[in-house]
Write an enzyme that holds these catalytic residues in place. Structure first.
Site, PDB file in Angstrom:
ATOM      1  N   SER A  76       1.067  -0.868   0.068  1.00 34.28           N
ATOM      2  CA  SER A  76       0.181   0.194  -0.193  1.00 34.28           C
ATOM      3  C   SER A  76       1.294   1.250   0.166  1.00 34.28           C
ATOM      4  CB  SER A  76      -0.534   0.385   1.567  1.00 34.28           C
ATOM      5  OG  SER A  76      -2.067  -1.164   1.559  1.00 34.28           O
TER       6      SER A  76
HETATM    7  N1  SAH Z   1      -0.182  -5.022   3.747  1.00 31.61           N
HETATM    8  C1  SAH Z   1       0.446  -5.732   2.578  1.00 31.61           C
HETATM    9  C2  SAH Z   1      -0.326  -5.168   1.662  1.00 31.61           C
HETATM   10  C3  SAH Z   1      -1.020  -6.314   0.150  1.00 31.61           C
HETATM   11  S1  SAH Z   1      -1.831  -6.247  -0.531  1.00 31.61           S
HETATM   12  C4  SAH Z   1       1.948  -4.582   2.770  1.00 31.61           C
HETATM   13  O1  SAH Z   1       2.209  -3.915   3.987  1.00 31.61           O
HETATM   14  O2  SAH Z   1       2.476  -4.808   1.831  1.00 31.61           O
HETATM   15  C5  SAH Z   1      -2.938  -7.731  -0.161  1.00 31.61           C
HETATM   16  C6  SAH Z   1      -2.747  -8.976   0.236  1.00 31.61           C
HETATM   17  O3  SAH Z   1      -3.764  -9.508   1.259  1.00 31.61           O
HETATM   18  C7  SAH Z   1      -2.461  -9.619  -1.023  1.00 31.61           C
HETATM   19  O4  SAH Z   1      -1.022 -10.141  -0.723  1.00 31.61           O
HETATM   20  C8  SAH Z   1      -3.589 -11.059  -0.869  1.00 31.61           C
HETATM   21  O5  SAH Z   1      -2.424 -12.061  -1.403  1.00 31.61           O
HETATM   22  C9  SAH Z   1      -3.682 -10.697   0.234  1.00 31.61           C
HETATM   23  N2  SAH Z   1      -4.388 -11.534   0.580  1.00 31.61           N
HETATM   24  C10 SAH Z   1      -6.265 -11.663   0.066  1.00 31.61           C
HETATM   25  N3  SAH Z   1      -7.422 -12.253   0.000  1.00 31.61           N
HETATM   26  C11 SAH Z   1      -6.983 -12.148   1.243  1.00 31.61           C
HETATM   27  C12 SAH Z   1      -7.262 -13.511   2.477  1.00 31.61           C
HETATM   28  N4  SAH Z   1      -8.039 -13.934   2.618  1.00 31.61           N
HETATM   29  N5  SAH Z   1      -6.067 -13.918   3.335  1.00 31.61           N
HETATM   30  C13 SAH Z   1      -5.666 -13.237   3.682  1.00 31.61           C
HETATM   31  N6  SAH Z   1      -4.631 -12.556   3.171  1.00 31.61           N
HETATM   32  C14 SAH Z   1      -5.434 -12.561   1.586  1.00 31.61           C
END
Ligand code: SAH
Length: 225
Positions: A76
């Site tokens: 993000s």
């Molecule tokens: N917090 C992260 C941003 C990641 S983007 C950072 O600081 O880099 C969102 C992430 O959520 C992705 O990696 C995606 O694979 C994950 N995601 C999506 N659905 C999910 C679920 N049901 N359970 C766990 N992770 C999930």
């Protein structure tokens, strides 16, 4: 002579070439907007964001935007990470759950402030490197699990705060259940691939309140098989 050389090499290895970029990021993108919580600002100043982005994107690590981290996912925008962090009012002694580990950056920011962070990532190929990176950077208080975060992490709860970093169509009831009384959850709610609304959920006994904050765009909250 050799000692002197060793000294300079050590200084070079220990110094952080991105320190001024990071300082500028905090000043111009975060503090200049509306984030004022001192613990959040300190964490944003401390965590080496460039370590959480792919090599090829390193020079853009402190830009005012999200960046690709592979597998169709993103880290993000720095401001959004800080804004979400401040909203859950993290404190030392807290136990926090994150859904969507991705690169591990948000988890590291939280781990700078609170006692323990539990973070769940559904994509195995992202969960493993994020866990290794957090460990190698000294965030032993951040634990990664490879699973569908919809169900939360009941054995580790209840949590003072829950931070969801993927866009959900509804607020998962198991996550609300795993919030402590007086706990806070921040979650983007809305249609995947469109604009969602960052939503603050607060639990007071049986009373659950939700507050719509700002429009955001997150990658979709996907579901396990
Ligand atoms: N917090 C992260 C941003 C990641 S983007 C950072 O600081 O880099 C969102 C992430 O959520 C992705 O990696 C995606 O694979 C994950 N995601 C999506 N659905 C999910 C679920 N049901 N359970 C766990 N992770 C999930």
């Amino acid at each position: 002579m050799r000692m002197l050389l060793a000294f300079f090499v050590a200084v070079l290895l220990l110094s952080d070439p991105f320190e001024s970029a990071r300082e500028k990021m905090v000043r111009t993108q975060i503090a200049a907007r509306d984030v004022s919580d001192s613990a959040t600002l300190r964490a944003m100043r401390t965590v080496q964001r460039h370590r959480f982005v792919p090599e090829s994107w390193r020079d853009a690590a402190y830009d005012d935007r999200p960046l690709p981290i592979g597998y169709g996912q993103t880290i993000s925008q720095p401001y959004i990470v800080a804004y979400m962090t401040e909203l859950v009012k993290p404190q030392r002694g807290h136990r926090v759950l994150e859904i969507g580990t991705g690169s591990g950056y948000q988890a590291a920011v939280l781990a700078e402030i609170v006692d323990s962070v539990f973070t769940i990532e559904i994509i195995t190929e992202l969960a493993k490197p994020a866990a290794d990176l957090l460990k190698s950077l000294g965030y032993g208080n951040a634990v990664v699990k490879n699973a569908d975060g919809y169900y939360g992490w009941k054995e580790k709860g209840p949590f003072d705060a829950i931070v969801v970093t993927a866009a959900a169509e509804h607020i998962p009831p198991p996550l609300v259940e795993q919030l402590k009384d007086d706990g806070k959850m921040i979650i983007p709610v809305g249609t995947p691939f469109f604009v969602q609304t960052l939503t603050l959920v607060e639990k007071r006994g049986k009373d659950i309140s939700t507050k719509s904050l700002i429009p955001v765009r997150f990658v979709p909250f996907t579901r396990g098989k």
